[in-house]
Design a protein around this motif. Structure first.
Motif, PDB file in Angstrom:
ATOM      1  N   UNK A 142      58.442  33.301 -44.398  1.00  0.00           N
ATOM      2  CA  UNK A 142      59.602  32.305 -43.951  1.00  0.00           C
ATOM      3  C   UNK A 142      60.528  33.525 -41.962  1.00  0.00           C
ATOM      4  N   UNK A 143      59.817  34.365 -41.849  1.00  0.00           N
ATOM      5  CA  UNK A 143      60.881  35.158 -40.789  1.00  0.00           C
ATOM      6  C   UNK A 143      60.065  34.212 -39.663  1.00  0.00           C
ATOM      7  N   UNK A 144      60.504  34.801 -38.006  1.00  0.00           N
ATOM      8  CA  UNK A 144      60.076  34.248 -36.410  1.00  0.00           C
ATOM      9  C   UNK A 144      58.377  34.713 -37.059  1.00  0.00           C
ATOM     10  N   UNK A 145      57.407  34.633 -38.014  1.00  0.00           N
ATOM     11  CA  UNK A 145      56.797  35.121 -37.340  1.00  0.00           C
ATOM     12  C   UNK A 145      55.567  34.159 -38.673  1.00  0.00           C
ATOM     13  N   UNK A 146      55.202  33.222 -38.225  1.00  0.00           N
ATOM     14  CA  UNK A 146      54.286  32.539 -39.155  1.00  0.00           C
ATOM     15  C   UNK A 146      53.323  33.261 -40.127  1.00  0.00           C
ATOM     16  N   UNK A 191      52.498  31.572 -35.056  1.00  0.00           N
ATOM     17  CA  UNK A 191      52.676  33.001 -34.466  1.00  0.00           C
ATOM     18  C   UNK A 191      51.846  33.988 -35.583  1.00  0.00           C
ATOM     19  N   UNK A 249      50.692  37.270 -36.463  1.00  0.00           N
ATOM     20  CA  UNK A 249      50.815  38.763 -36.637  1.00  0.00           C
ATOM     21  C   UNK A 249      49.504  40.071 -37.001  1.00  0.00           C
TER      22      UNK A 249
END
Lengths: 127, 296
Positions: free
Chosen positions: B30-34, B233, B235
């Protein structure tokens, strides 16, 4: 209110007050900002986004600075100061802390760019 | 089935060295990285779940009988007996960070080394060096370090400027010990050049902010252009990340009563395997070493 709620509230207040004609340009920059911070480092990402935001005449970095400031107990933090700190902060730990705070705030602007401004990943600003 | 008296369980340290970026993901973020990597809730440090490591080993182990002895019978007969091997999560030991001098540093911190020492004590591994002390903004380097800028004590890692400590003894001792643990001469040489002990805060932030994040897209099959909204995105832990964990073997319950040493022997001391997700894009090729002797 916890700190993430503060960020959410601050970002929501600012994004929802944006005039319609700014939605697309603001949203495209906001969607890309978190990734830029991670891939290029805070100083470069903010400098690049600031240049774009001024060219598009959208207040993304003013909003980001206000949200970072509100969540870190510095409500007077302004865009110029955030940019200056990202360039000159020489202590690596505090630079990383600032990076984390900016990233957490930028993540809310990214979310709101999707939900309120209706900008989709991969969209570009025409012209 | 004759039940034989069990032999004492055997616990051994393993290391997982990522040779390509490693995506042990949570499926959704739920952050900046999918698609973020899994992180410990209490520390925010990345890890690879033990279940993931165990699943890969189960898949890699040939022979149905051995597979059942070590990991338990296949799911249809899972209630018959339990497997003989338990695997803990693989936790962070060395995190690669780009360096202006020497290309990249192998960063670690006192807290990570202390956790390794504790696991090494459980596994009977020969004692490791004392946990060093590092102050904020400082980097402990080895005597052969390639990370210092010429004629200065400055160390430029990623976006951050650090100062090399004068005393190289702690990093030298750890580089030697970790080199032995990794059991790989090239890695041992690299450790002598690149090991860098940072303070805990610095290391945590590096492991949070200096992971590899890639933008991915999906093309429309007809138009060969990006599908609407199909940009995301992902990680990964960068290639050269090293993690560690424990494997604990008991006497097998499959009727053959393989002693713990034989159960661990089925895993072997070294193997290459693919861990985590996104295998199709080359993610997750790792070198797994099991410190079978528990000695050095």
């Amino acid at each position: 209110m916890n700190r993430d709620q503060q960020r959410a509230q601050s970002a929501y207040r600012q994004v929802s007050a944006l005039p319609n004609d700014k939605h697309k340009k603001y949203g495209v920059l906001a969607l890309n900002l978190p990734f830029l911070i991670r891939s290029s480092g805070l100083a470069q990402a903010l400098a690049f986004t600031d240049q774009k935001a001024r060219a598009y005449d959208v207040p993304l970095l003013d909003h980001l600075a206000a949200t970072v400031g509100e969540a870190t107990g510095r409500p007077s933090l302004r865009r110029e100061q955030l940019l200056a700190e990202s360039r000159t902060d020489s202590d690596p730990a505090s630079y990383l802390m600032l990076t984390r705070e900016a990233l957490l705030a930028a993540t809310w602007f990214k979310r709101l760019a999707s939900s309120i401004l209706k900008v989709e990943p991969g969209e570009e600003v025409e012209g | 089935m004759t039940i034989l008296p069990p032999t004492a369980p055997l616990t051994r340290l393993y290391t997982l060295h990522a040779l390509t970026p490693l995506h042990a993901g949570t499926g959704q973020g739920v952050g900046d990285i999918d698609l973020p990597v899994t992180r410990e809730r209490a520390t925010g440090l990345p890890f690879v779940p033990g279940s993931s490591v165990r699943g890969v080993l189960r898949d890699a182990l040939g022979g149905r009988e051995d597979q059942a002895a070590v990991f338990g019978p296949d799911p249809r007969h899972a209630s018959e007996f339990a497997g003989a091997l338990s695997v803990t999560d693989a936790r962070l030991l060395l995190f690669p960070v780009r360096s202006v001098a020497g290309t990249w540093a192998w960063a670690t911190s006192p807290a990570l080394l202390a956790r390794l020492r504790r696991d090494a004590a459980v596994s009977g591994t020969a004692p490791l060096p004392a946990v060093p002390t590092v102050t904020s903004g400082q980097a402990l380097l080895t005597g052969d370090s390639v990370l210092k800028l010429p004629k200065t004590a400055a160390v430029l890692l990623d976006d951050w400027q650090l100062t090399a400590a004068d005393d190289v003894r702690a990093a030298d001792a750890w580089a030697a010990a970790l080199g032995t643990l990794l059991g790989d001469e090239d890695a041992a040489t690299s450790l002598r050049q690149r090991l860098c002990v940072l303070d805990d805060t610095q290391l945590s932030l590096a492991a949070e902010l200096a992971t590899e994040v890639n933008a991915r897209i999906r093309l429309n099959e007809q138009t060969k252009t990006v599908d609407r909204g199909a940009l995301w995105y992902e990680e990964s832990l960068p290639a050269e990340t090293v993690l560690f964990g424990l494997m604990r073997a008991e006497t097998s319950r499959d009727g053959r009563a393989l002693p713990p040493a034989e159960v661990l022997g089925r895993i072997g001391t070294h193997r290459y395997a693919q861990f985590g997700g996104k295998a199709g894009t080359g993610r997750g090729l790792c070198s797994l070493r099991l410190d079978l002797d528990g000695a050095r």
